[in-house]
Motif scaffolding. Structure first.
Motif, PDB file in Angstrom:
ATOM      1  N   THR A 286       0.803  -1.233   0.000  1.00 47.94           N
ATOM      2  CA  THR A 286       0.000   0.000   0.000  1.00 47.94           C
ATOM      3  C   THR A 286       0.833   1.279   0.000  1.00 47.94           C
ATOM      4  OG1 THR A 286      -0.118  -0.059   2.422  1.00 47.94           O
ATOM      5  CG2 THR A 286      -1.896  -1.146   1.196  1.00 47.94           C
TER       6      THR A 286
ATOM      7  N   TRP B 245     -10.529  11.694   8.157  1.00 47.02           N
ATOM      8  CA  TRP B 245     -11.960  11.797   8.471  1.00 47.02           C
ATOM      9  C   TRP B 245     -12.497  10.413   8.811  1.00 47.02           C
ATOM     10  CZ3 TRP B 245     -15.624   9.079   5.679  1.00 47.02           C
ATOM     11  CH2 TRP B 245     -15.221   8.606   4.422  1.00 47.02           C
TER      12      TRP B 245
ATOM     13  N   SER C 165      -7.265  -3.871   2.101  1.00 48.98           N
ATOM     14  CA  SER C 165      -7.374  -2.421   1.916  1.00 48.98           C
ATOM     15  C   SER C 165      -6.772  -1.965   0.595  1.00 48.98           C
ATOM     16  CB  SER C 165      -6.666  -1.717   3.063  1.00 48.98           C
ATOM     17  OG  SER C 165      -5.278  -1.954   2.967  1.00 48.98           O
ATOM     18  N   ARG C 166      -6.313  -2.910  -0.204  1.00 46.85           N
ATOM     19  CA  ARG C 166      -5.565  -2.556  -1.420  1.00 46.85           C
ATOM     20  C   ARG C 166      -6.368  -1.610  -2.315  1.00 46.85           C
ATOM     21  NH1 ARG C 166      -5.826  -8.824  -3.303  1.00 46.85           N
ATOM     22  NH2 ARG C 166      -5.057  -8.948  -1.174  1.00 46.85           N
ATOM     23  N   GLU C 167      -5.803  -0.435  -2.524  1.00 45.56           N
ATOM     24  CA  GLU C 167      -6.436   0.536  -3.417  1.00 45.56           C
ATOM     25  C   GLU C 167      -6.298   0.071  -4.864  1.00 45.56           C
ATOM     26  OE1 GLU C 167      -6.340   4.285  -1.465  1.00 45.56           O
ATOM     27  OE2 GLU C 167      -5.967   5.295  -3.364  1.00 45.56           O
ATOM     28  N   HIS C 168      -5.426  -0.934  -5.054  1.00 47.33           N
ATOM     29  CA  HIS C 168      -5.266  -1.537  -6.369  1.00 47.33           C
ATOM     30  C   HIS C 168      -6.608  -2.045  -6.899  1.00 47.33           C
ATOM     31  CE1 HIS C 168      -1.663  -1.717  -3.958  1.00 47.33           C
ATOM     32  NE2 HIS C 168      -0.897  -1.997  -4.992  1.00 47.33           N
TER      33      HIS C 168
ATOM     34  N   TYR D 102     -15.313   1.241  -0.079  1.00 49.34           N
ATOM     35  CA  TYR D 102     -16.164   2.426  -0.233  1.00 49.34           C
ATOM     36  C   TYR D 102     -15.325   3.692  -0.097  1.00 49.34           C
ATOM     37  CZ  TYR D 102     -20.222   5.496   0.771  1.00 49.34           C
ATOM     38  OH  TYR D 102     -21.164   6.492   0.766  1.00 49.34           O
ATOM     39  N   ARG D 103     -14.526   3.710   0.965  1.00 48.62           N
ATOM     40  CA  ARG D 103     -13.671   4.848   1.263  1.00 48.62           C
ATOM     41  C   ARG D 103     -12.634   5.061   0.148  1.00 48.62           C
ATOM     42  NH1 ARG D 103     -12.528   6.811   6.904  1.00 48.62           N
ATOM     43  NH2 ARG D 103     -10.751   8.127   6.481  1.00 48.62           N
ATOM     44  N   ASN D 104     -11.995   3.966  -0.249  1.00 42.86           N
ATOM     45  CA  ASN D 104     -10.968   4.045  -1.294  1.00 42.86           C
ATOM     46  C   ASN D 104     -11.548   4.565  -2.601  1.00 42.86           C
ATOM     47  OD1 ASN D 104      -8.972   3.089   0.360  1.00 42.86           O
ATOM     48  ND2 ASN D 104      -8.999   1.001  -0.437  1.00 42.86           N
TER      49      ASN D 104
ATOM     50  N   LEU E 183     -20.686  -4.816   9.353  1.00 47.34           N
ATOM     51  CA  LEU E 183     -20.234  -3.848   8.357  1.00 47.34           C
ATOM     52  C   LEU E 183     -20.284  -2.422   8.916  1.00 47.34           C
ATOM     53  CD1 LEU E 183     -19.272  -3.740   5.394  1.00 47.34           C
ATOM     54  CD2 LEU E 183     -21.658  -3.485   4.721  1.00 47.34           C
ATOM     55  N   TYR E 184     -19.157  -1.728   8.872  1.00 48.22           N
ATOM     56  CA  TYR E 184     -18.997  -0.338   9.331  1.00 48.22           C
ATOM     57  C   TYR E 184     -19.048  -0.191  10.852  1.00 48.22           C
ATOM     58  CZ  TYR E 184     -19.974   0.942   4.464  1.00 48.22           C
ATOM     59  OH  TYR E 184     -19.944   1.037   3.096  1.00 48.22           O
TER      60      TYR E 184
ATOM     61  N   ILE F  40      -8.475   0.938  -8.321  1.00 47.51           N
ATOM     62  CA  ILE F  40      -7.596   1.408  -9.409  1.00 47.51           C
ATOM     63  C   ILE F  40      -7.758   0.510 -10.635  1.00 47.51           C
ATOM     64  CG2 ILE F  40      -5.172   1.616 -10.158  1.00 47.51           C
ATOM     65  CD1 ILE F  40      -4.487   2.514  -7.275  1.00 47.51           C
TER      66      ILE F  40
ATOM     67  N   ASN G 287     -12.037   8.224  -2.409  1.00 54.44           N
ATOM     68  CA  ASN G 287     -10.766   8.925  -2.299  1.00 54.44           C
ATOM     69  C   ASN G 287     -10.029   8.996  -3.627  1.00 54.44           C
ATOM     70  OD1 ASN G 287     -11.141   9.402   0.408  1.00 54.44           O
ATOM     71  ND2 ASN G 287      -9.810   7.750   1.105  1.00 54.44           N
ATOM     72  N   MET G 288     -10.128   7.902  -4.432  1.00 50.13           N
ATOM     73  CA  MET G 288      -9.356   7.901  -5.687  1.00 50.13           C
ATOM     74  C   MET G 288     -10.212   8.162  -6.926  1.00 50.13           C
ATOM     75  SD  MET G 288     -10.240   4.894  -7.154  1.00 50.13           S
ATOM     76  CE  MET G 288      -8.999   4.807  -8.432  1.00 50.13           C
TER      77      MET G 288
ATOM     78  N   ALA H 173      -7.383   1.502   6.098  1.00 58.58           N
ATOM     79  CA  ALA H 173      -7.827   2.403   5.037  1.00 58.58           C
ATOM     80  C   ALA H 173      -6.939   2.139   3.839  1.00 58.58           C
ATOM     81  CB  ALA H 173      -7.726   3.848   5.503  1.00 58.58           C
TER      82      ALA H 173
ATOM     83  N   THR I 127      -4.599   6.290  -0.567  1.00 56.12           N
ATOM     84  CA  THR I 127      -4.865   7.734  -0.644  1.00 56.12           C
ATOM     85  C   THR I 127      -5.098   8.293   0.750  1.00 56.12           C
ATOM     86  OG1 THR I 127      -5.774   7.491  -2.854  1.00 56.12           O
ATOM     87  CG2 THR I 127      -6.343   9.500  -1.678  1.00 56.12           C
TER      88      THR I 127
ATOM     89  N   PHE J 287     -21.454  -1.950   0.083  1.00 60.01           N
ATOM     90  CA  PHE J 287     -20.006  -2.010  -0.135  1.00 60.01           C
ATOM     91  C   PHE J 287     -19.303  -2.265   1.194  1.00 60.01           C
ATOM     92  CE2 PHE J 287     -21.505   0.453  -3.712  1.00 60.01           C
ATOM     93  CZ  PHE J 287     -20.718  -0.004  -4.766  1.00 60.01           C
ATOM     94  N   ALA J 288     -18.209  -3.023   1.150  1.00 62.62           N
ATOM     95  CA  ALA J 288     -17.330  -3.113   2.322  1.00 62.62           C
ATOM     96  C   ALA J 288     -16.726  -1.736   2.551  1.00 62.62           C
ATOM     97  CB  ALA J 288     -16.232  -4.137   2.073  1.00 62.62           C
ATOM     98  N   ARG J 289     -16.465  -1.387   3.823  1.00 67.03           N
ATOM     99  CA  ARG J 289     -16.184   0.018   4.124  1.00 67.03           C
ATOM    100  C   ARG J 289     -14.854   0.537   3.590  1.00 67.03           C
ATOM    101  NH1 ARG J 289     -12.435   0.388   7.954  1.00 67.03           N
ATOM    102  NH2 ARG J 289     -12.352   2.635   7.702  1.00 67.03           N
ATOM    103  N   ILE J 290     -13.806  -0.265   3.583  1.00 66.25           N
ATOM    104  CA  ILE J 290     -12.531   0.266   3.090  1.00 66.25           C
ATOM    105  C   ILE J 290     -12.616   0.496   1.575  1.00 66.25           C
ATOM    106  CG2 ILE J 290     -10.029  -0.046   2.947  1.00 66.25           C
ATOM    107  CD1 ILE J 290     -10.143  -1.784   5.429  1.00 66.25           C
TER     108      ILE J 290
ATOM    109  N   SER K  41      -5.812  -3.710   5.905  1.00 63.63           N
ATOM    110  CA  SER K  41      -7.138  -3.961   6.480  1.00 63.63           C
ATOM    111  C   SER K  41      -7.070  -4.527   7.901  1.00 63.63           C
ATOM    112  CB  SER K  41      -7.938  -4.891   5.580  1.00 63.63           C
ATOM    113  OG  SER K  41      -7.267  -6.115   5.416  1.00 63.63           O
TER     114      SER K  41
ATOM    115  N   LEU L  87      -9.964  12.993  -2.044  1.00 63.44           N
ATOM    116  CA  LEU L  87      -9.512  13.317  -0.685  1.00 63.44           C
ATOM    117  C   LEU L  87      -8.359  14.322  -0.658  1.00 63.44           C
ATOM    118  CD1 LEU L  87      -9.630  12.696   2.394  1.00 63.44           C
ATOM    119  CD2 LEU L  87      -7.809  11.029   1.966  1.00 63.44           C
TER     120      LEU L  87
END
Lengths: 431, 166
Positions: A38, A154, B67-70, B93-95, A192-193, B73, B98-99, A139, A142, B88-91, A124, B155
């Motif tokens: 990452t 955030w 958490s791979r943003e790959h 969703y966030r990723n 979830l969340y 991407i 963000n990208m 996370a 980014t 969506f799974a939360r990471i 993760s 982000l």
């Protein structure tokens, strides 16, 4: 206002008196990090966005643990990029081969994360540090880039779900069985969340190592975080280790939980999660028809000293089945040394298991034990998704160290009892 | 904002990030390297079939796991214009926010849309039109903060803007 400890920690980091689930906060981070998967993407984003400075050289670590020691030219290039960024920005901590460990075992061990922290990791399984009474969540790259630049992130304050385990655990039953049981009950998106708070006498009686294992897999139920209230066990672990000042939080007795689950600890059997989801669980003793090819004992989930002791307890005086490759991976250099000092490596070598340097390696099909088409492994890792440990038609069965070691001896999925392990359970580190 | 337009590719629940971009490719980090392997272990022929603008329609918990943003991407690089799912799974969703990969939560649309249907999606209104069946669906509105993130371009622009005004 009554709050859970997750809410208290988030309120503190947001500079507010109180927060409630659903609130969106900008939180000050105590620590952030990324790994060799990452961090390179985060570095690219950081530079592309035009950031020039990092917020604090003590509180950012880029850790090369997934492919270490570098498995190929491409991964060596990624680690080189991290090494150069760390040097350029004067990061206090850089850990390379010979010093590095699997991040979620390593950071607590080195005292880089601790109670009351808000931690953002580009991985993760960052939820692991909730075992120390921290708010800690995974996370992406980014987010890490933004965190490295500003020291903030955030968050939406999550609703808390409470998981109570009361009473005594059965023989050989550990934190891994508790978390696999929980995921089996609620499903891979059952939390979830949500913040997953683990409570009850069975949790309080667990070692730190077992608590890390439980919080490590909160993400496998979709959780944003896992958390366990700090107590004397936590304090004993943290003291003399944590590099900053711990902040101990506990949930108010009248704090609000969106859901509360209560189980008796003796309902939890030795568990296995079958392919291809961590929620696809079944008691281990019902799976003795499943023949296997490989056993992996290690990872951020179960590569700590207690896990190695449990594996050694089963393997002592026994041989790994002739058709099985058994790979033991201590998660950090300190755990490696401890295992060596305790004579555990003699046990593994006598049993004809291989011992590796610390690495995430086979957990994500990287190296050090990749599976061929049609092969099956029992693994103490955290994911059994399609292709996770190698070929898309290979299979991973998740279990704790006792079942993994017993399976290595049997050649099929087995419990310690099924291979005739001593009935006393003597030598277990379940305190 | 102009509507996105493409064919629907449907997937089941719990599509994890190892299915979206297998870990064996994570020794690479660029969009160009990752795109040919998108969804490889869920549907090995997907990368060869998907056309620019096409839309992934999936059931619950899309993007669970790492958490791979790959993962976002690779999806974006393959030309997918938007992912619609029941959740969506939360990471992930966030990723995605963000990208800059658009994603929508629309359970009824997921139930109604069939593989190969032609879709148009208006991100601003959240309206999803199935041109094959003539049915329209409404996605859940984005929380105001997420709309703000999207409006400034993700982000990092948001954080830069925030630092400049602080």
């Amino acid at each position: 206002m009554a709050m859970t400890m997750t809410e208290k920690i988030m309120a503190r980091a947001a500079g507010k008196e109180s927060v409630a689930p659903g609130d969106l906060i900008m939180a000050k981070l105590d620590f952030c990090f990324g790994n060799d998967v990452t961090a390179p993407v985060a570095i690219d984003e950081f530079e592309k966005a035009g950031f020039e400075h990092i917020f604090d050289p003590d509180r950012i670590v880029l850790i090369p643990d997934h492919w270490t020691p570098n498995k190929d030219i491409k991964s060596a290039g990624l680690v080189k990029q991290m090494r150069e960024f760390s040097k350029k920005h004067g990061l206090t901590h850089w850990y390379d081969v010979g010093r590095v460990g699997v991040e979620h075992a390593f950071f607590p061990e080195q005292g880089l994360v601790g109670p009351g922290d808000v931690i953002l990791g580009a991985d993760s399984h960052t939820c692991t540090y909730g075992a120390l009474g921290a708010f800690s969540t995974g996370a992406g790259s980014t987010d890490l880039a933004g965190a490295m630049a500003t020291g903030e992130a955030w968050f939406r304050v999550p609703e808390s779900h409470r998981f109570d385990f009361e009473g005594a655990l059965g023989r050989y039953v550990t934190g891994k069985d508790i978390i696999l049981f929980t995921i089996g009950q609620i499903g891979v998106d059952g939390a979830l969340y949500k913040a997953m708070e683990f409570t009850g006498s069975a949790i309080r009686n667990l070692s730190m190592d077992s608590r890390f294992t439980i919080c490590n897999m909160a993400i496998e139920a979709g959780g944003k975080s896992g958390i366990i209230a700090p107590d004397d066990t936590t304090k004993a672990y943290v003291e003399g280790r944590f590099l900053r000042t711990p902040r101990y939080y506990s949930s108010d007795p009248d704090a609000w939980y969106e859901r509360v689950y209560s189980w008796k600890a003796d309902e939890v059997p030795l568990m296995v999660a079958k392919p291809h989801l961590p929620s696809n669980t079944q008691p281990a003793d019902e799976l003795s028809s499943i023949k296997i090819d490989q056993v992996v004992i290690g990872s951020c989930t179960n590569g700590r000293i207690e896990d190695l002791r449990q594996a050694a307890e089963i393997l002592r005086g026994r041989k790994v089945h002739k058709d099985i490759r058994c790979i033991v991976i201590p998660a950090t250099q300190a755990i490696w040394r401890q295992a060596n000092d305790e004579g555990l490596f003699d046990v593994f070598l006598d049993a004809e298991a291989a011992v590796s340097a610390p690495t995430c390696g086979p957990c994500l099909g990287g190296h050090m034990g990749v599976l061929a088409k049609g092969e099956r492994a029992v693994s103490t890792t955290n994911r059994n998704f399609v292709g996770r440990m190698g070929h898309p038609e290979s299979e991973v069965y998740l279990a704790g160290p006792y079942v993994a070691a017993a399976s290595a001896v049997a050649g099929y999925i087995a419990t310690p009892d099924q291979i005739g392990a001593p009935a006393s359970g003597e030598g277990r580190s379940q305190s | 904002m102009t509507a996105l337009r493409g064919r629907a590719w449907t997937f089941g629940r719990d599509i994890d990030t190892d299915l979206i971009i297998p870990a064996r490719y994570l020794n690479m980090a660029t969009a160009a390297e990752l795109a040919p392997h998108v969804m490889e272990d869920a549907d090995p022929s997907f990368a060869g079939k998907v056309q620019p603008g096409d839309i992934i329609v999936a059931r619950e918990n899309f993007g669970c796991g790492s958490s791979r943003e790959h993962a976002p991407i690779a999806i974006k690089a393959a030309g997918v214009s938007v992912v619609i799912a029941k959740s969506f799974a939360r990471i992930f969703y966030r990723n995605a926010f963000n990208m800059g990969l658009p994603i929508l939560v629309a359970p009824e649309a997921v139930d109604g849309i069939k593989e190969g249907d032609g879709l148009t999606v208006d991100l601003a209104s959240g309206e999803i039109a199935d041109l094959t069946t003539g049915v329209t669906y409404q996605a859940q509105p984005l929380p105001p903060f997420m709309q703000e993130l999207v409006a400034v371009g993700g982000l990092l622009p948001y954080l830069r803007q925030r630092a400049a005004t602080a």
